[in-house]
Design a protein around this motif. Structure first.
Motif, PDB file in Angstrom:
ATOM      1  N   GLY A  12       0.817  -1.211   0.000  1.00 14.57           N
ATOM      2  CA  GLY A  12       0.000   0.000   0.000  1.00 14.57           C
ATOM      3  C   GLY A  12       0.851   1.261   0.000  1.00 14.57           C
ATOM      4  O   GLY A  12       2.053   1.228   0.257  1.00 14.57           O
ATOM      5  N   TYR A  13       0.213   2.377  -0.289  1.00 14.50           N
ATOM      6  CA  TYR A  13       0.895   3.679  -0.303  1.00 14.50           C
ATOM      7  C   TYR A  13      -0.163   4.769  -0.449  1.00 14.50           C
ATOM      8  O   TYR A  13      -1.347   4.475  -0.700  1.00 14.50           O
ATOM      9  CB  TYR A  13       1.882   3.769  -1.483  1.00 14.50           C
ATOM     10  CG  TYR A  13       1.218   3.605  -2.821  1.00 14.50           C
ATOM     11  CD1 TYR A  13       0.678   4.703  -3.503  1.00 14.50           C
ATOM     12  CD2 TYR A  13       1.077   2.336  -3.395  1.00 14.50           C
ATOM     13  CE1 TYR A  13       0.026   4.532  -4.720  1.00 14.50           C
ATOM     14  CE2 TYR A  13       0.427   2.166  -4.607  1.00 14.50           C
ATOM     15  CZ  TYR A  13      -0.098   3.274  -5.255  1.00 14.50           C
ATOM     16  OH  TYR A  13      -0.754   3.112  -6.448  1.00 14.50           O
ATOM     17  N   TYR A  14       0.263   6.020  -0.307  1.00 14.88           N
ATOM     18  CA  TYR A  14      -0.626   7.140  -0.644  1.00 14.88           C
ATOM     19  C   TYR A  14       0.201   8.355  -1.050  1.00 14.88           C
ATOM     20  O   TYR A  14       1.364   8.498  -0.667  1.00 14.88           O
ATOM     21  CB  TYR A  14      -1.571   7.499   0.513  1.00 14.88           C
ATOM     22  CG  TYR A  14      -0.922   7.676   1.864  1.00 14.88           C
ATOM     23  CD1 TYR A  14      -0.513   8.925   2.329  1.00 14.88           C
ATOM     24  CD2 TYR A  14      -0.734   6.568   2.703  1.00 14.88           C
ATOM     25  CE1 TYR A  14       0.061   9.077   3.576  1.00 14.88           C
ATOM     26  CE2 TYR A  14      -0.146   6.707   3.957  1.00 14.88           C
ATOM     27  CZ  TYR A  14       0.242   7.972   4.387  1.00 14.88           C
ATOM     28  OH  TYR A  14       0.823   8.108   5.624  1.00 14.88           O
TER      29      TYR A  14
ATOM     30  N   ASP B 188       4.471   5.281   2.884  1.00 13.86           N
ATOM     31  CA  ASP B 188       5.066   4.109   2.231  1.00 13.86           C
ATOM     32  C   ASP B 188       4.362   2.783   2.505  1.00 13.86           C
ATOM     33  O   ASP B 188       4.844   1.733   2.117  1.00 13.86           O
ATOM     34  CB  ASP B 188       6.537   3.984   2.654  1.00 13.86           C
ATOM     35  CG  ASP B 188       6.688   3.593   4.120  1.00 13.86           C
ATOM     36  OD1 ASP B 188       5.706   3.726   4.890  1.00 13.86           O
ATOM     37  OD2 ASP B 188       7.787   3.158   4.509  1.00 13.86           O
ATOM     38  N   LYS B 189       3.222   2.801   3.195  1.00 10.06           N
ATOM     39  CA  LYS B 189       2.481   1.559   3.455  1.00 10.06           C
ATOM     40  C   LYS B 189       1.001   1.842   3.223  1.00 10.06           C
ATOM     41  O   LYS B 189       0.611   2.984   2.997  1.00 10.06           O
ATOM     42  CB  LYS B 189       2.685   1.098   4.911  1.00 10.06           C
ATOM     43  CG  LYS B 189       4.132   0.739   5.270  1.00 10.06           C
ATOM     44  CD  LYS B 189       4.480  -0.655   4.812  1.00 10.06           C
ATOM     45  CE  LYS B 189       5.840  -1.089   5.320  1.00 10.06           C
ATOM     46  NZ  LYS B 189       6.967  -0.378   4.725  1.00 10.06           N
TER      47      LYS B 189
ATOM     48  N   SER C  45      -0.399   2.581  11.910  1.00  7.83           N
ATOM     49  CA  SER C  45       0.195   2.024  13.128  1.00  7.83           C
ATOM     50  C   SER C  45       1.509   2.728  13.473  1.00  7.83           C
ATOM     51  O   SER C  45       1.830   2.950  14.643  1.00  7.83           O
ATOM     52  CB  SER C  45       0.416   0.514  12.995  1.00  7.83           C
ATOM     53  OG  SER C  45       1.192   0.212  11.861  1.00  7.83           O
ATOM     54  N   LYS C  46       2.258   3.126  12.442  1.00 11.22           N
ATOM     55  CA  LYS C  46       3.511   3.854  12.680  1.00 11.22           C
ATOM     56  C   LYS C  46       3.213   5.292  13.138  1.00 11.22           C
ATOM     57  O   LYS C  46       3.873   5.818  14.027  1.00 11.22           O
ATOM     58  CB  LYS C  46       4.370   3.865  11.413  1.00 11.22           C
ATOM     59  CG  LYS C  46       4.803   2.474  10.964  1.00 11.22           C
ATOM     60  CD  LYS C  46       5.877   2.510   9.891  1.00 11.22           C
ATOM     61  CE  LYS C  46       5.379   2.929   8.540  1.00 11.22           C
ATOM     62  NZ  LYS C  46       6.436   2.833   7.504  1.00 11.22           N
TER      63      LYS C  46
ATOM     64  N   GLY D 124       8.249   6.575   7.503  1.00 10.42           N
ATOM     65  CA  GLY D 124       8.050   6.405   6.070  1.00 10.42           C
ATOM     66  C   GLY D 124       7.192   7.458   5.401  1.00 10.42           C
ATOM     67  O   GLY D 124       6.706   7.241   4.289  1.00 10.42           O
ATOM     68  N   LEU D 125       7.005   8.621   6.061  1.00 13.62           N
ATOM     69  CA  LEU D 125       6.270   9.710   5.420  1.00 13.62           C
ATOM     70  C   LEU D 125       7.248  10.740   4.871  1.00 13.62           C
ATOM     71  O   LEU D 125       8.377  10.867   5.360  1.00 13.62           O
ATOM     72  CB  LEU D 125       5.323  10.406   6.411  1.00 13.62           C
ATOM     73  CG  LEU D 125       3.924   9.778   6.556  1.00 13.62           C
ATOM     74  CD1 LEU D 125       3.993   8.501   7.359  1.00 13.62           C
ATOM     75  CD2 LEU D 125       2.945  10.768   7.170  1.00 13.62           C
ATOM     76  N   SER D 126       6.807  11.485   3.870  1.00 14.88           N
ATOM     77  CA  SER D 126       7.603  12.630   3.371  1.00 14.88           C
ATOM     78  C   SER D 126       6.678  13.814   3.168  1.00 14.88           C
ATOM     79  O   SER D 126       5.519  13.656   2.799  1.00 14.88           O
ATOM     80  CB  SER D 126       8.314  12.268   2.063  1.00 14.88           C
ATOM     81  OG  SER D 126       7.361  11.971   1.057  1.00 14.88           O
TER      82      SER D 126
END
Length: 393
Positions: free
Chosen positions: A313-315, A336-337, A345-346, A386-388
């Motif tokens: 998954g991603y967005y 990134d998920k 969850s992260k 995993g975010l930007s």
């Protein structure tokens, strides 16, 4: 709190689908070494907690706390032992009252994954003053709804201020791409909200308004997000976005809590991008009619995507800002998920640790992620989760 609590974070609901993912993230990312955050797993059954602890590969000495929303004393005890209660036990309108009340009483901070604005407004009305007095920082919506949107708008507004010396009076949130699934928990929350409306029709006003979480304040008329339309700014058709009703309320509450840093006439909407032309129009109309929670195969509480689905998954979210004078800028938020689980969850784990460890200067009250943690949380999400957050133009 008079003496230092035993834990930084207790994950309440660790034996549920999402709570287990949060505990697994904490175990993998931080473990239980001497310099790691002090965290514990909490749930109704000690046996099940032990089973999940072993299943996710958490150390054998991970502390386990038995707590049940039907047992007020156990919830009170849990809240007294930690800096932050992280709860994934929803629907919150069924299982959240005692947890919030205990945290407010003890001056314990609180994060959840709530997307239930009727209940959130009830908690604001009941506990805002007491939370200010006890120092408890209560922060709802610390997952996909509404962290990427709330912080995306916040960071774009900081860019607008830096570049133009003033905020955007209008921001469009556009979901450019997203791969992920909904859970039984999300569906159950929606069902409970419909039941709550049947009992209390006054809730419709709160749910229908973008200003449902800003008591005493109603800003400018907001853009219509309920019907497909052609968006000239991005040369594409756009369709209604199912998370917009909660995200827009949280964005406006952030503005409200930040003394209207975005202005009192700020306008914000969120929609899903399809494509240009007739095909884009047809796709937008299909999205508008779809019900992701319907059908016999709708997920039950406790269910969610497989590990492979979460990993794949991603967005990709785009935020387009414009000042009153027509100056523009844009910012992109990517994860990134899959949004609802792998990334959520992260995000909630890092939100809890941000409050526990990052010297948040604000006092107690009912907060939003953007207003309470802001750039400190952005840094954690970029470093760990995993975010930007990237300015595009």
């Amino acid at each position: 709190m008079s003496e230092a609590p035993e834990f930084d974070v207790i994950i309440y609901g660790s034996t549920g689908y999402t709570g287990r993912l949060v505990a697994e993230y904490m175990a993998q990312q931080y473990g239980v070494s001497d310099d790691a955050p002090k965290w514990a797993m909490a749930g109704r059954s000690l046996e099940k907690l032990e089973e999940v602890r072993d299943l996710i590969g958490a150390p054998k000495d991970t502390p386990l706390v038995v707590a049940d929303s039907d047992d007020a004393a156990s919830i009170d005890m849990m809240a007294s032992r930690t800096k932050v209660v992280l709860t994934t036990v929803g629907p919150y309108q069924l299982y959240g009252d005692e947890v919030v009340a205990a945290c407010v009483k003890h001056g314990t901070h609180y994060v959840d994954l709530c997307g239930e604005p009727g209940w959130m407004r009830a908690m604001i009305d009941q506990h805002q003053k007491a939370a200010e007095e006890s120092g408890a920082q209560i922060c709802f919506s610390c997952g996909f709804d509404s962290i990427p949107f709330d912080l995306g708008v916040l960071m774009l507004q900081k860019e607008m201020q830096k570049r133009f010396g003033k905020p955007a009076t209008r921001i469009k949130g556009r979901v450019r791409a997203m791969e992920g699934t909904f859970s039984g928990g999300t569906a159950a929350s929606l069902k409970e909200t419909m039941k709550a409306i049947a009992k209390n029709p006054a809730l419709v006003k709160i749910l229908a308004s973008s200003f449902g979480l800003t008591p005493g304040f109603k800003g400018a008329d907001q853009p219509n997000m309920l019907i497909p339309k052609y968006d000239k700014t991005i040369d594409s058709w756009v369709a209604p976005f199912i998370m917009a009703p909660i995200n827009t309320k949280n964005v406006h509450r952030t503005n409200f809590l930040l003394d209207f840093a975005y202005g009192e006439d700020f306008k914000y909407d969120e929609m899903v991008v399809t494509s240009p032309g007739d095909l884009g129009k047809q796709a937008a109309e299909m999205v508008a009619k779809a019900n992701p929670f319907g059908g016999d195969d709708a997920p039950k509480p406790g269910e969610g995507p497989t590990k492979e689905q979460r990993e794949n998954g991603y967005y990709d979210l785009l935020f387009l800002g414009e000042t009153a004078d027509g100056e523009t800028a844009s910012l992109c938020v990517k994860g990134d998920k899959d949004p609802g689980y792998g990334s959520t969850s992260k995000m909630i784990a890092e939100a809890a640790l941000c409050i526990a460890q990052d010297d948040i200067k604000h006092g107690g009250g009912i907060w939003t992620p953007g207003a309470l943690m802001g750039k400190k949380l952005v840094k954690r999400l970029e470093d760990k989760a995993g975010l930007s957050f990237v300015v595009e133009s």
